[in-house]
Structures are given as C-alpha cells and as structure tokens.
Write a protein that holds these residues in place. Structure first.
Motif, PDB file in Angstrom:
ATOM      1  N   THR A 178       0.744  -1.036   0.107  1.00  0.00           N
ATOM      2  CA  THR A 178      -0.082   0.248  -0.044  1.00  0.00           C
ATOM      3  C   THR A 178       0.718   1.261  -0.184  1.00  0.00           C
ATOM      4  OG1 THR A 178      -1.607  -1.185   1.177  1.00  0.00           O
ATOM      5  CG2 THR A 178      -1.729   1.341   1.315  1.00  0.00           C
ATOM      6  N   TYR A 179       0.282   2.351  -0.835  1.00  0.00           N
ATOM      7  CA  TYR A 179       1.271   3.522  -0.609  1.00  0.00           C
ATOM      8  C   TYR A 179      -0.234   4.577  -0.344  1.00  0.00           C
ATOM      9  CZ  TYR A 179       3.113   8.058  -2.461  1.00  0.00           C
ATOM     10  OH  TYR A 179       3.665   9.149  -2.376  1.00  0.00           O
ATOM     11  N   VAL A 180       0.265   5.657   0.621  1.00  0.00           N
ATOM     12  CA  VAL A 180      -0.711   6.585   1.194  1.00  0.00           C
ATOM     13  C   VAL A 180       0.113   7.967   1.243  1.00  0.00           C
ATOM     14  CG1 VAL A 180      -2.075   7.487   2.960  1.00  0.00           C
ATOM     15  CG2 VAL A 180      -1.668   4.836   2.654  1.00  0.00           C
ATOM     16  N   GLU A 181      -0.545   8.960   0.507  1.00  0.00           N
ATOM     17  CA  GLU A 181       0.021  10.474   0.389  1.00  0.00           C
ATOM     18  C   GLU A 181      -1.150  11.564   0.677  1.00  0.00           C
ATOM     19  OE1 GLU A 181       2.215  13.330  -2.802  1.00  0.00           O
ATOM     20  OE2 GLU A 181       1.932  11.286  -3.376  1.00  0.00           O
ATOM     21  N   ALA A 182      -0.854  12.526   1.501  1.00  0.00           N
ATOM     22  CA  ALA A 182      -1.620  13.716   1.479  1.00  0.00           C
ATOM     23  C   ALA A 182      -1.372  14.567   0.433  1.00  0.00           C
ATOM     24  CB  ALA A 182      -1.527  14.135   2.857  1.00  0.00           C
ATOM     25  N   CYS A 183      -2.769  15.196  -0.007  1.00  0.00           N
ATOM     26  CA  CYS A 183      -2.164  16.123  -1.120  1.00  0.00           C
ATOM     27  C   CYS A 183      -3.249  17.372  -0.948  1.00  0.00           C
ATOM     28  CB  CYS A 183      -2.323  15.473  -2.529  1.00  0.00           C
ATOM     29  SG  CYS A 183      -3.863  14.612  -2.906  1.00  0.00           S
ATOM     30  N   ARG A 184      -3.220  18.393  -1.917  1.00  0.00           N
ATOM     31  CA  ARG A 184      -4.102  19.593  -1.547  1.00  0.00           C
ATOM     32  C   ARG A 184      -5.452  19.090  -2.081  1.00  0.00           C
ATOM     33  NH1 ARG A 184      -2.462  23.803   1.869  1.00  0.00           N
ATOM     34  NH2 ARG A 184      -0.017  23.658   1.444  1.00  0.00           N
ATOM     35  N   SER A 185      -5.677  18.495  -3.296  1.00  0.00           N
ATOM     36  CA  SER A 185      -7.144  18.342  -3.488  1.00  0.00           C
ATOM     37  C   SER A 185      -7.497  17.121  -4.328  1.00  0.00           C
ATOM     38  CB  SER A 185      -7.295  19.489  -4.557  1.00  0.00           C
ATOM     39  OG  SER A 185      -6.616  19.515  -5.719  1.00  0.00           O
ATOM     40  N   GLN A 186      -8.158  16.869  -5.069  1.00  0.00           N
ATOM     41  CA  GLN A 186      -8.356  15.769  -6.194  1.00  0.00           C
ATOM     42  C   GLN A 186      -8.619  16.147  -7.369  1.00  0.00           C
ATOM     43  OE1 GLN A 186     -12.004  13.098  -5.003  1.00  0.00           O
ATOM     44  NE2 GLN A 186     -11.834  13.360  -2.839  1.00  0.00           N
ATOM     45  N   LYS A 187      -8.044  17.369  -7.842  1.00  0.00           N
ATOM     46  CA  LYS A 187      -7.888  17.880  -9.100  1.00  0.00           C
ATOM     47  C   LYS A 187      -6.882  16.982  -9.863  1.00  0.00           C
ATOM     48  CE  LYS A 187      -9.205  22.590  -8.023  1.00  0.00           C
ATOM     49  NZ  LYS A 187      -8.771  24.211  -7.995  1.00  0.00           N
ATOM     50  N   ARG A 188      -6.872  17.217 -11.020  1.00  0.00           N
ATOM     51  CA  ARG A 188      -6.278  16.531 -12.169  1.00  0.00           C
ATOM     52  C   ARG A 188      -4.578  16.454 -11.686  1.00  0.00           C
ATOM     53  NH1 ARG A 188      -5.159  19.207 -17.784  1.00  0.00           N
ATOM     54  NH2 ARG A 188      -4.048  20.496 -16.506  1.00  0.00           N
ATOM     55  N   GLU A 189      -4.053  17.682 -11.518  1.00  0.00           N
ATOM     56  CA  GLU A 189      -2.715  17.926 -11.328  1.00  0.00           C
ATOM     57  C   GLU A 189      -2.478  17.031  -9.897  1.00  0.00           C
ATOM     58  OE1 GLU A 189      -4.760  20.336 -11.506  1.00  0.00           O
ATOM     59  OE2 GLU A 189      -4.137  21.482 -13.325  1.00  0.00           O
ATOM     60  N   ASP A 190      -3.093  17.158  -8.872  1.00  0.00           N
ATOM     61  CA  ASP A 190      -2.747  16.390  -7.652  1.00  0.00           C
ATOM     62  C   ASP A 190      -2.998  14.918  -7.889  1.00  0.00           C
ATOM     63  OD1 ASP A 190      -1.988  18.460  -6.031  1.00  0.00           O
ATOM     64  OD2 ASP A 190      -4.008  19.059  -5.859  1.00  0.00           O
ATOM     65  N   LEU A 191      -4.026  14.537  -8.686  1.00  0.00           N
ATOM     66  CA  LEU A 191      -4.285  13.005  -9.071  1.00  0.00           C
ATOM     67  C   LEU A 191      -3.009  12.426  -9.763  1.00  0.00           C
ATOM     68  CD1 LEU A 191      -5.996  10.533  -9.072  1.00  0.00           C
ATOM     69  CD2 LEU A 191      -6.880  11.297 -10.990  1.00  0.00           C
ATOM     70  N   ILE A 192      -2.465  13.081 -10.745  1.00  0.00           N
ATOM     71  CA  ILE A 192      -1.563  12.615 -11.475  1.00  0.00           C
ATOM     72  C   ILE A 192       0.065  12.626 -10.663  1.00  0.00           C
ATOM     73  CG2 ILE A 192      -0.176  13.037 -13.638  1.00  0.00           C
ATOM     74  CD1 ILE A 192      -2.749  13.929 -15.061  1.00  0.00           C
ATOM     75  N   THR A 193       0.355  13.655 -10.052  1.00  0.00           N
ATOM     76  CA  THR A 193       1.293  13.528  -9.175  1.00  0.00           C
ATOM     77  C   THR A 193       1.320  12.472  -8.208  1.00  0.00           C
ATOM     78  OG1 THR A 193       1.279  16.246  -9.557  1.00  0.00           O
ATOM     79  CG2 THR A 193       2.675  15.112  -7.448  1.00  0.00           C
ATOM     80  N   CYS A 194       0.167  12.291  -7.539  1.00  0.00           N
ATOM     81  CA  CYS A 194       0.027  11.107  -6.720  1.00  0.00           C
ATOM     82  C   CYS A 194       0.319   9.553  -7.192  1.00  0.00           C
ATOM     83  CB  CYS A 194      -0.982  11.029  -5.752  1.00  0.00           C
ATOM     84  SG  CYS A 194      -1.468  12.586  -4.716  1.00  0.00           S
ATOM     85  N   CYS A 195      -0.351   9.541  -8.480  1.00  0.00           N
ATOM     86  CA  CYS A 195      -0.122   8.351  -8.836  1.00  0.00           C
ATOM     87  C   CYS A 195       1.192   8.293  -9.654  1.00  0.00           C
ATOM     88  CB  CYS A 195      -1.095   8.228 -10.479  1.00  0.00           C
ATOM     89  SG  CYS A 195      -2.794   8.166 -10.365  1.00  0.00           S
ATOM     90  N   CYS A 196       1.909   9.112 -10.056  1.00  0.00           N
ATOM     91  CA  CYS A 196       3.323   9.280 -10.439  1.00  0.00           C
ATOM     92  C   CYS A 196       4.431   8.729  -9.220  1.00  0.00           C
ATOM     93  CB  CYS A 196       3.900  10.471 -11.034  1.00  0.00           C
ATOM     94  SG  CYS A 196       5.549  10.784 -11.595  1.00  0.00           S
ATOM     95  N   ASN A 197       3.971   9.396  -7.908  1.00  0.00           N
ATOM     96  CA  ASN A 197       4.617   9.176  -6.751  1.00  0.00           C
ATOM     97  C   ASN A 197       4.422   7.840  -6.308  1.00  0.00           C
ATOM     98  OD1 ASN A 197       5.704  11.636  -6.662  1.00  0.00           O
ATOM     99  ND2 ASN A 197       4.216  12.410  -5.242  1.00  0.00           N
ATOM    100  N   ALA A 198       3.342   7.231  -6.432  1.00  0.00           N
ATOM    101  CA  ALA A 198       3.075   5.795  -6.170  1.00  0.00           C
ATOM    102  C   ALA A 198       3.641   5.005  -6.779  1.00  0.00           C
ATOM    103  CB  ALA A 198       1.321   5.620  -6.199  1.00  0.00           C
TER     104      ALA A 198
END
Length: 517
Positions: A178-198
C-alpha cells in the motif's frame, strides 16, 4: 452521441495485447466490447505493420490508418437495457428461457441485436454469481487507486486556520502493498502527481491503473466504456500502462482499495489524531513512517508481510519505470495569427508556427518546460517554454522570407542602425527602447525614428535628436515635429527651451543677480 475509440485507446489495446492479454481480457480491462477488440486486431494485422510499429506511430498516423468509428449506439443500447429489467424479474418463473424473451425483444425492437450480442450484454449486466467471493489477482497486473472519504488537516502558519487535505491511497492487489500520500485536492494535477509518486514508490509499473470514477480521471463515466480525460491518458501512455475505471454501482470492483482505506484510518489516521502539522511535507513525512510500519505487519493468516510478498512475488512482474518522470501537460486552443505566432494565454506570450498554418486553429500542448503546437494530431512546432510575460519566441525556420527580417529585431540591432546617423540618434534610440516594458512597441518607435533619415537626411535627424534630448522630449512624434517645422534649424528652439525651464527666484541665484546688476 456515439462513443468512439481515439488513437490513444488503440494504443492501449496494442499495449495489452503485447503484454499477453487475450481479446476477451482486453475488452474486460478497457470496458469495451470483445467484438470491437476482435475487429481492431484484424485491422491491425491487415495494416501490414507490426504491433510494435503501430505503437510507435503518433496519434495522427494511427488516426489516418484507423479512423474512429462507433462502438455503441446509445438509443439502441438503452432500449436493450430497459428490456433486460423485465427479463431479470421473470428469471425465476418456471419455464423461463432466454430464447423466448429474445424472440419477444426482436418483435418489438426497432433495430434488434443478434442473439449472441443479446446474451453477451445480459451477462455483463447481470453476473451469475451475486454472492461474495474471493477474487484472485495476478501479480503486477493492476494497481487500485482511490481517495479516502475522510480528510486530514494541516495548520496555516500565518492565520492558524485548519486546512483540510485529501488522502490518496494506492494498493497492489496481489501483495496488498500500500501507498498513502496527503495532497491539496482531488484535481487532475494532484491526482497525476500522486499516481506518479506511487509508481516510483513501487519501483515499477503494472499493466493497468484501476481508478474510481473521479472527475479528475474520467470525463464521462460509463458502466462499459468510460471516457478518460486526456491528461490522465497521456500519463498512462508515458508509463506504458492503461487506465481502467471501476464500474459505477459495482462495489466488488473497488472492495480491495476501500478496505485499504479503512486500514489506513486505523494504522495512519488514528496515530496522527493528536499531532499537529504545519505543512504537507511534514504530514507526509509522518505518513511515510507509519506506512512503513503498516506494510511490515504480518498478515494474520500468512507468515509474511505486505512488503515481503511484494518483494518476493510481485515486484518482478512490474514493468520498468521510464527514464524520465512524467511532466503534467496542459492544453489550449489557439489560431495562428497573421504574423505567424500563436497566443499562449497561461504566460500571455507568443510562439511561432510555420507560416503556411496562418489562420488555422491549433492545439497547444504544454508542460512546465516545453510548448508544442499541434494541427490535427501532427506537431508543427516545438519550443522551450519561456515564462516571461509578453515574450515572442521564434524559430526562424517557421518564418517566410518577409518575416525573417523582423526576427532579427533586438536592442543591439537598433543601436547599430542608429549609430550610423549620429550619436544623438543613438542616444534617442536607447531612451526609446528602455522606456517601455513591451519591447516590440519600443522597436516599432525606434524604427520610425531611424526611418526619418530617408526624408530629412542623417545630419538633420541627428540635430533633431539633439534638441529632443535637451528638451527631454524623446518620442517619435516630437522628433518628427521638430523636423517637420524646421525647428532643428531655428535658434528660436532654444528660446522655447528657456521658456520651458522653471523660474529661479533671484535670492536663490545671487551670482546671476550680481552679474545682471
């Protein structure tokens, strides 16, 4: 309106086939008809190119070979779905047969499906097994992603305000790593950044990313054929995987990631309940520490942890990461202007395009470092992004012979031109160029001043510029009026200058007063 397969969808079909997926499994993974996949595979073979060659083509090349066509006709399909509601209610009646209901459907439908398609659509809508069952997941096949329903929070240092933040969760279903990360929003930019980090956390790429129907991932949700937004699809293409949104109203598709969210509440949220954080970086640092402990816990019925299962089984099935990290792309539409540039609104700047496209509508693809201009899926210009407001960014190859002369305009260009006509002309040109924030305006004024020598000669222009400098009136119109009214030849010009000077009281100029007396 009918759904269509675009070139990026075709590349997903090719990628999955190269990964060893059957046509049926490709259809199930991408949520499209198996018959559609069969049709495209026949078209791919008939094209005369290998699948790897087709995958290497750009979107325009694929679009030319395989134009988009209808996969589902909505009115026809909706009519069938409505009929299935009655069929399913009668399922438990003695003597029930599908053939009876199919014949009834054919008699009343305007454009009925064939019997094979009728049964295929029914099986998709109503699966045989309604009870709970354990799903087996192949290693390295999928990663499930979702956002937690409950948010964490950070404290704004300046105001003391509590700022809620989203929590992204990803899980590899085979090992449940499992991977978990806090981010500012569910907007496109944050979603793709989180997926990339995962993906970089896992150190590899699965064949598919299974997402919920998030607005930042899915443009149009559908039980069978969701429309993935362009940026998320481009992200998947960069990492050589596909996006497979979970079906709406099908909780079994996302049970594993929802269970991971519940475990995150227990193992991460609860230990953080009495801690305060003033930045996302601090919060994610603590989440990372708790996540390591969580992934190292032994399963209650297995003699291994999530990390051990991942390292011993699943890691080797992941594809390697690409050499470069994905840069988020944005998109804008712009017409090529008469001067051969497109206007890039995010930076309020301009980028050149080949002059033969003047008047054409184009699409601008941009990242933090690059600006690309596309015309019908074909890239016609590539520039390094220049964040300077109002800048003109030029590739001389794009310009016609008429325009190339103007591309040489610069402060040095005009100073060199001005120096030929005298030092006062040079002084005026330097003032004109430095007096404006927008260089092209200064260049046009400078060119106007220099061109005056054609009507009045270099000597008169230099004298006029001298008088303009003395009067602190260095503008194109003032210099032109001096020449037009022959003030560069007249001594009255100096009297006008004296009259324009401020009056100095006698007691402030004692030497001048005594001399006068």
């Amino acid at each position: 309106m009918a759904n269509t397969l675009d070139p990026m969808d075709l590349k997903q079909i090719i990628s999955l086939h190269l990964d060893g997926f059957s046509n049926r499994k490709i259809g199930a993974t991408l949520g499209i008809s198996r018959n559609t996949v069969n049709t495209y595979m026949r078209l791919f073979k008939a094209s005369g190119s290998s699948l790897k060659e087709l995958l290497a083509l750009d979107n325009a090349g694929l679009e030319k070979l395989f134009p988009s066509h209808t996969t589902i006709d909505n009115p026809r399909y909706e009519e069938l779905m409505l009929y299935f509601e009655g069929v399913n209610k009668a399922r438990n009646h003695p003597g029930f047969t599908f053939l009876y209901h199919y014949q009834e459907y054919v008699a009343q439908a305007k454009d009925p499906y064939g019997y094979t398609q009728f049964m295929e659509h029914y099986r998709r809508k109503y699966t045989k097994v309604k009870g709970s069952m354990k799903l087996e997941h192949d290693p390295g096949n999928e990663v499930f992603i979702d956002y937690a329903g409950k948010k964490l929070q950070i404290i704004d240092k300046e105001t003391g305000e509590l700022v809620p933040v989203e929590v992204f969760v990803a899980i590899l279903p085979n090992s449940q790593y499992t991977y978990v990360e806090a981010c500012r929003s569910q907007k496109r930019e944050d979603l793709i950044t989180c997926c990339c980090n995962a993906l970089h956390f896992y150190g590899g790429v699965p064949k598919a990313i299974v997402s919920d129907n998030l607005k930042s991932a899915v443009t149009r949700a559908s039980r069978y054929e969701a429309d993935i937004n362009r940026s998320f699809k481009d992200f998947a293409r960069h990492y050589d995987c596909v996006i497979n949104p979970a079906r709406g109203y099908a909780p079994q598709d996302k049970a594993l990631v929802e269970n991971a969210v519940n475990l995150a509440y227990q193992r991460i949220y609860y230990p953080l309940r009495e801690m305060s954080f003033f930045s996302l970086e601090d919060l994610n640092r603590e989440i990372k520490r708790l996540l390591e402990r969580y992934n190292d816990l032994l399963f209650s019925r297995k003699e291994a942890s999530r990390r051990e299962l991942f390292q011993s089984v699943e890691r080797e099935y992941l594809k390697p990461l690409p050499e470069t990290v994905y840069e988020l792309k944005g998109y804008r539409r712009a017409k090529v202007q008469k001067i051969g540039y497109v206007y890039f609104s995010p930076d309020k700047s301009y980028y050149s395009a080949p002059y033969r496209y003047i008047g054409k509508e184009t699409t601008i693809h941009y990242t933090s470092s690059v600006v690309e201009v596309y015309y019908y899926h074909q890239r016609i210009a590539l520039h390094q992004r220049n964040p300077s407001k109002g800048s003109y960014n030029t590739n001389k190859e794009h310009l016609s012979s008429t325009h190339k002369y103007y591309s040489d305009w610069s402060p040095e260009f005009f100073k060199k031109k001005a120096a030929i006509h005298g030092k006062y002309v040079l002084g005026c040109i330097e003032q004109i160029i430095t007096a404006v924030d927008y260089p092209e305006i200064g260049y046009k004024r400078a060119m106007g001043v220099i061109q005056l020598h054609k009507s009045y000669g270099s000597q008169r222009l230099d004298d006029a510029c001298k008088r303009a400098l003395q009067a602190d009136a260095v503008t194109y119109l003032r210099i032109k009026n001096i020449l037009k009214n022959n003030l560069d030849k007249s001594s009255l010009f100096y009297q006008d200058l004296e009259e324009d000077k401020p009056h100095i009281p006698e007691h402030d100029n004692l030497r001048g007063a005594s001399a006068y007396k």
